[in-house]
Every structure is written in C-alpha cells, then in structure tokens.
Design a protein around this motif. Sequence first.
Motif, PDB file in Angstrom:
ATOM      1  N   THR A  91      12.021   6.592 -19.169  1.00 33.52           N
ATOM      2  CA  THR A  91      11.541   5.280 -18.740  1.00 33.52           C
ATOM      3  C   THR A  91      11.595   5.211 -17.220  1.00 33.52           C
ATOM      4  O   THR A  91      12.558   5.653 -16.602  1.00 33.52           O
ATOM      5  N   ALA A  92      10.554   4.684 -16.647  1.00 32.50           N
ATOM      6  CA  ALA A  92      10.464   4.465 -15.202  1.00 32.50           C
ATOM      7  C   ALA A  92       9.858   3.080 -15.004  1.00 32.50           C
ATOM      8  O   ALA A  92       8.655   2.938 -14.809  1.00 32.50           O
ATOM      9  N   PRO A  93      10.695   2.041 -15.086  1.00 33.62           N
ATOM     10  CA  PRO A  93      10.169   0.679 -15.043  1.00 33.62           C
ATOM     11  C   PRO A  93       9.678   0.234 -13.671  1.00 33.62           C
ATOM     12  O   PRO A  93       8.959  -0.752 -13.584  1.00 33.62           O
ATOM     13  N   GLN A  94      10.033   0.941 -12.625  1.00 32.84           N
ATOM     14  CA  GLN A  94       9.603   0.536 -11.283  1.00 32.84           C
ATOM     15  C   GLN A  94       9.076   1.731 -10.500  1.00 32.84           C
ATOM     16  O   GLN A  94       9.430   1.945  -9.350  1.00 32.84           O
ATOM     17  N   LEU A  95       8.201   2.473 -11.130  1.00 35.22           N
ATOM     18  CA  LEU A  95       7.607   3.639 -10.483  1.00 35.22           C
ATOM     19  C   LEU A  95       6.503   3.163  -9.545  1.00 35.22           C
ATOM     20  O   LEU A  95       5.779   2.211  -9.867  1.00 35.22           O
ATOM     21  N   GLU A  96       6.367   3.809  -8.402  1.00 39.20           N
ATOM     22  CA  GLU A  96       5.285   3.478  -7.479  1.00 39.20           C
ATOM     23  C   GLU A  96       4.409   4.700  -7.288  1.00 39.20           C
ATOM     24  O   GLU A  96       4.901   5.781  -6.971  1.00 39.20           O
ATOM     25  N   VAL A  97       3.122   4.502  -7.493  1.00 37.52           N
ATOM     26  CA  VAL A  97       2.144   5.559  -7.304  1.00 37.52           C
ATOM     27  C   VAL A  97       1.262   5.144  -6.147  1.00 37.52           C
ATOM     28  O   VAL A  97       0.505   4.174  -6.256  1.00 37.52           O
ATOM     29  N   ASP A  98       1.397   5.846  -5.032  1.00 32.72           N
ATOM     30  CA  ASP A  98       0.681   5.496  -3.793  1.00 32.72           C
ATOM     31  C   ASP A  98       0.853   4.015  -3.464  1.00 32.72           C
ATOM     32  O   ASP A  98      -0.093   3.332  -3.089  1.00 32.72           O
ATOM     33  N   GLY A  99       2.058   3.499  -3.643  1.00 30.24           N
ATOM     34  CA  GLY A  99       2.375   2.114  -3.306  1.00 30.24           C
ATOM     35  C   GLY A  99       2.058   1.111  -4.397  1.00 30.24           C
ATOM     36  O   GLY A  99       2.404  -0.060  -4.279  1.00 30.24           O
ATOM     37  N   VAL A 128       0.203  -1.299 -16.190  1.00 29.01           N
ATOM     38  CA  VAL A 128      -0.246  -1.484 -14.813  1.00 29.01           C
ATOM     39  C   VAL A 128      -0.936  -2.842 -14.731  1.00 29.01           C
ATOM     40  O   VAL A 128      -1.680  -3.228 -15.634  1.00 29.01           O
ATOM     41  N   ASP A 129      -0.668  -3.582 -13.669  1.00 29.09           N
ATOM     42  CA  ASP A 129      -1.339  -4.870 -13.535  1.00 29.09           C
ATOM     43  C   ASP A 129      -2.682  -4.683 -12.828  1.00 29.09           C
ATOM     44  O   ASP A 129      -3.009  -3.603 -12.337  1.00 29.09           O
ATOM     45  N   GLU A 130      -3.456  -5.745 -12.796  1.00 32.73           N
ATOM     46  CA  GLU A 130      -4.812  -5.674 -12.260  1.00 32.73           C
ATOM     47  C   GLU A 130      -4.817  -5.281 -10.779  1.00 32.73           C
ATOM     48  O   GLU A 130      -5.647  -4.484 -10.346  1.00 32.73           O
ATOM     49  N   ALA A 131      -3.885  -5.819 -10.000  1.00 32.20           N
ATOM     50  CA  ALA A 131      -3.838  -5.501  -8.566  1.00 32.20           C
ATOM     51  C   ALA A 131      -3.558  -4.018  -8.348  1.00 32.20           C
ATOM     52  O   ALA A 131      -4.191  -3.370  -7.506  1.00 32.20           O
ATOM     53  N   SER A 132      -2.612  -3.459  -9.108  1.00 32.01           N
ATOM     54  CA  SER A 132      -2.297  -2.032  -8.970  1.00 32.01           C
ATOM     55  C   SER A 132      -3.479  -1.176  -9.410  1.00 32.01           C
ATOM     56  O   SER A 132      -3.798  -0.165  -8.778  1.00 32.01           O
ATOM     57  N   LEU A 133      -4.130  -1.569 -10.499  1.00 28.82           N
ATOM     58  CA  LEU A 133      -5.293  -0.823 -10.984  1.00 28.82           C
ATOM     59  C   LEU A 133      -6.390  -0.801  -9.925  1.00 28.82           C
ATOM     60  O   LEU A 133      -7.002   0.238  -9.675  1.00 28.82           O
ATOM     61  N   ASN A 134      -6.600  -1.925  -9.259  1.00 22.62           N
ATOM     62  CA  ASN A 134      -7.626  -1.987  -8.221  1.00 22.62           C
ATOM     63  C   ASN A 134      -7.248  -1.153  -6.995  1.00 22.62           C
ATOM     64  O   ASN A 134      -8.126  -0.650  -6.302  1.00 22.62           O
ATOM     65  N   GLN A 135      -5.939  -0.970  -6.746  1.00 20.11           N
ATOM     66  CA  GLN A 135      -5.525  -0.063  -5.677  1.00 20.11           C
ATOM     67  C   GLN A 135      -5.957   1.359  -5.991  1.00 20.11           C
ATOM     68  O   GLN A 135      -6.418   2.084  -5.110  1.00 20.11           O
ATOM     69  N   PHE A 136      -5.828   1.771  -7.260  1.00 26.48           N
ATOM     70  CA  PHE A 136      -6.252   3.114  -7.660  1.00 26.48           C
ATOM     71  C   PHE A 136      -7.763   3.268  -7.537  1.00 26.48           C
ATOM     72  O   PHE A 136      -8.262   4.296  -7.098  1.00 26.48           O
ATOM     73  N   VAL A 137      -8.502   2.239  -7.940  1.00 23.14           N
ATOM     74  CA  VAL A 137      -9.957   2.272  -7.881  1.00 23.14           C
ATOM     75  C   VAL A 137     -10.409   2.368  -6.430  1.00 23.14           C
ATOM     76  O   VAL A 137     -11.291   3.156  -6.083  1.00 23.14           O
ATOM     77  N   GLU A 138      -9.789   1.576  -5.561  1.00 27.32           N
ATOM     78  CA  GLU A 138     -10.140   1.596  -4.145  1.00 27.32           C
ATOM     79  C   GLU A 138      -9.832   2.959  -3.520  1.00 27.32           C
ATOM     80  O   GLU A 138     -10.609   3.490  -2.740  1.00 27.32           O
ATOM     81  N   ALA A 139      -8.683   3.534  -3.888  1.00 27.37           N
ATOM     82  CA  ALA A 139      -8.305   4.855  -3.366  1.00 27.37           C
ATOM     83  C   ALA A 139      -9.287   5.925  -3.822  1.00 27.37           C
ATOM     84  O   ALA A 139      -9.486   6.921  -3.118  1.00 27.37           O
TER      85      ALA A 139
END
Length: 186
Positions: A91-99, A128-139
């Motif tokens: 379990t990694a409840p607070q993992l950060e992927v590229d922020g 993943v929440d919508e804001a984090s998902l959009n960070q991946f899309v933008e990247a």
Amino acid sequence: PPAEPPVGVPARRRPSRAARVWIVIVAVVVVLLALVVVGDIVARGIAEQRVAEEIQGNLPAGVEGEVDVSIAGFSVIAQYLSGTMEQVTLTAPQLEVDGAPIDVTVVAQGVPVDLASPVRALDAVIDVDEASLNQFVEAAGVDGGLALGEGTVAYDGQLELLGFPVDYSVTARPTAAGTTVLLEPV
C-alpha cells in the motif's frame, strides 16, 4: 518430622514421578511453541520492512513516497521455506508521481521467494483524482483536460474542419487489458 495437618484437612499428596515428568514435558512444549510464535512474528516484521525498503529503493524517477508491506498467511518462516508467500499486500496511500498524488494498493497472491519466477495473481488499484489525472495528460502533451464520471472518463477538445473550429466531447469507459488501458466509447 513434618507436622500433621489439622483435623478435618486432608493431607496433601505430592504428584507421582510420572505426573511430574508430564508437567515438565508440557511446560517445555509450551515454551518451545511460544519461542516459535515470537520468532515468526519477528521474522514477519523483518521481511515486511526489508521488502518495503527494496521497493522504495527501486521506485522509478519521479515517483516518491512510502510503501507499506504486509505479508499474510500462517507462518512467514514456513512460507519462505516452501518457496512461495501466500499473499503480499503493498500500500502506498500518499505516493507522488511527478508531483501528482495517487493512492496505490497491490495485492499479490503466490509470490515466489525467487523473484525471477512469476507471481500467480496480481490485483492493483490506483486511485487518482481528476486534478492528478490532468497533470499526467498535460505532461504527455495532450491539449485539453479529462473529466471523471461514474466509471467513465470524458475529454473535450476542438479540431479544425474545412477551416472551421469544431468542438467535440468524447466519453469512454476505461478497462484494463494487460499492460494497457483500453477506452471503450460510451
């Protein structure tokens, strides 16, 4: 000479030699079982900590966070000696992927001690929440953003057709397919 017990109080009998031997044997077995249980608890803790440190040390670049490991099953020592761990949960409840924060849970069944062998079954959940998902899309260089719905993902975009801008919206249901995610139009 030993004193006589008072009248009406029966004299205490000492256990027979055979009874004393059985008491000693039972006591030794209980102590040995307690040592085995304590040893297994210590071994489980060491194994879980070692696996967590190994995983955290091998996280890809841009991925940060703590990974907790839990090894399920009766005896971790017996599982190790058999060559297969029944169930390992990461379990990694607070993992950060590229922020971008995400929550990851992985449950692996039939994990071989020899990591060159395959795991029998693996189930992973990534929240993943919508804001984090959009960070991946933008990247990834995709214009526009994604919106999450009930089991769906939507994308709004614009293209130019015969010199005129045309807005469009696509809604799809994501499904896992091996190492990729397929988007089925809704």
